[in-house]
Design a protein around this motif. Structure first.
Motif, PDB file in Angstrom:
ATOM      1  N   LEU A  45       0.823  -1.214   0.000  1.00 49.60           N
ATOM      2  CA  LEU A  45       0.000   0.000   0.000  1.00 49.60           C
ATOM      3  C   LEU A  45       0.861   1.271   0.000  1.00 49.60           C
ATOM      4  CD1 LEU A  45      -2.892  -1.100   2.392  1.00 49.60           C
ATOM      5  CD2 LEU A  45      -3.030  -0.738  -0.071  1.00 49.60           C
ATOM      6  N   PHE A  64      -1.744   3.426   3.068  1.00 47.84           N
ATOM      7  CA  PHE A  64      -1.419   3.972   1.751  1.00 47.84           C
ATOM      8  C   PHE A  64      -0.886   5.395   1.891  1.00 47.84           C
ATOM      9  CE2 PHE A  64      -2.786   6.703  -1.737  1.00 47.84           C
ATOM     10  CZ  PHE A  64      -2.237   6.064  -2.837  1.00 47.84           C
ATOM     11  N   VAL A  76      -6.117   2.104  -2.740  1.00 57.15           N
ATOM     12  CA  VAL A  76      -5.135   2.690  -3.660  1.00 57.15           C
ATOM     13  C   VAL A  76      -5.821   3.612  -4.656  1.00 57.15           C
ATOM     14  CG1 VAL A  76      -3.481   2.193  -5.502  1.00 57.15           C
ATOM     15  CG2 VAL A  76      -3.487   0.811  -3.420  1.00 57.15           C
TER      16      VAL A  76
END
Length: 298
Positions: A61, A125, A248
């Protein structure tokens, strides 16, 4: 997903309406921003990471985020070669284009769509992007503003950023399993106002130069479109699917970080450009991400 986003948009409109009516002013926006930066956002991040099930393969991530921000920085740099903008506007572009507004938009969207698991995934992320923002982007902004930038200044910027420490502490608590009902109850109380505060602030910060609206729309399309494209490539490269793929894509297409407005102001770059760019990119992103999340991501 559309039903979940409509209340968010309405609260943002309330914030904008309160600003236009004079009920809330610039001083109130700064106060709300400080509450978010120093209290609500760190609490949300800390709780999400401390209680999430984190597997080793989730390292993909932050690696995905790094791939995307490097790509966006390259695109922005190439655009500057033929745009011919003055240094102040060019600096504002290179400061805003590669960044993501995770706290104000990405986090609430993933929380509403996928619950605490989704929130924890987009926080992971966002980790790489946050470090990149506070180091590389900070240095680029200072360079275009012809301000002195040192390793000490960069370190100080990181050390004074509460959400950065919340990420590290949340990961540490997760590894140690050191969470209890008292801590979680405290974090719940502090973080409960996160959505309201952040959406009011987004509405209050909305600003647009109508005469150049189409220019900002094209730029926003380029930013969101390029981010989504690079995010999709990252999910293919790292074999991500499900909630991880959604994190994402939601993260990669985000409009510029509101924190970049501070960088632009500090370095005497084009603040009106930055605020107008962000103001156009936010509603465009909400439309595009609503359509995207309606598709199967598994």
């Amino acid at each position: 997903m559309l039903i979940q986003l409509v209340p968010m948009i309405l609260v943002g409109c309330i914030g904008y309406g309160l600003k236009r009516a004079g009920v809330l002013g610039p001083g109130d926006a700064k106060t709300i921003g400080r509450l978010l930066t120093h209290l609500a956002l760190p609490a949300v991040i800390l709780r999400a990471l401390a209680t999430a099930a984190i597997a080793p393969d989730l390292v993909y991530l932050p690696l995905s985020a790094l791939l995307v921000v490097l790509g966006l920085t390259t695109i922005a740099g190439l655009r500057l070669r033929w745009l011919g903008w003055n240094r102040a506007r060019a600096g504002a572009l290179i400061t805003t284009f590669p960044t993501f507004e995770g706290g104000a938009l990405g986090y609430p969207i993933m929380l509403l769509a996928f619950g605490e698991v989704g929130l924890s995934r987009i926080v992971l992320f966002d980790l790489a992007q946050a470090i990149y923002l506070l180091t590389v982007v900070y240095c680029l902004s200072a360079w275009f503003g012809q301000a002195g930038v040192t390793a000490r200044a960069v370190g100080t910027k990181l050390a004074r950023t509460p959400f950065f420490w919340a990420i590290l502490l949340g990961l540490l608590l997760n590894v140690l399993g050191a969470t209890d009902a008292l801590l979680l109850g405290l974090l719940d109380i502090v973080s409960n106002g996160f959505l309201l505060l952040v959406l009011l602030l987004v509405g209050m910060e909305f600003e647009l130069q109508l005469g150049e609206g189409w220019r900002y729309l094209l730029l926003a399309l380029a930013k969101v479109g390029a981010g989504l494209g690079l995010g999709w490539v990252a999910t293919m490269v790292f074999g991500l699917d499900g909630v991880e793929r959604a994190a994402v894509l939601v993260g990669s297409g985000l409009p510029p970080s509101l924190l970049t407005l501070i960088f632009v102001q500090e370095n005497q770059l084009d603040t009106r450009f930055a605020s107008s760019f962000i103001s156009v990119a936010i509603p465009l992103y909400l439309v595009m991400i609503t359509a995207l999340l309606a598709l199967p991501l598994g």
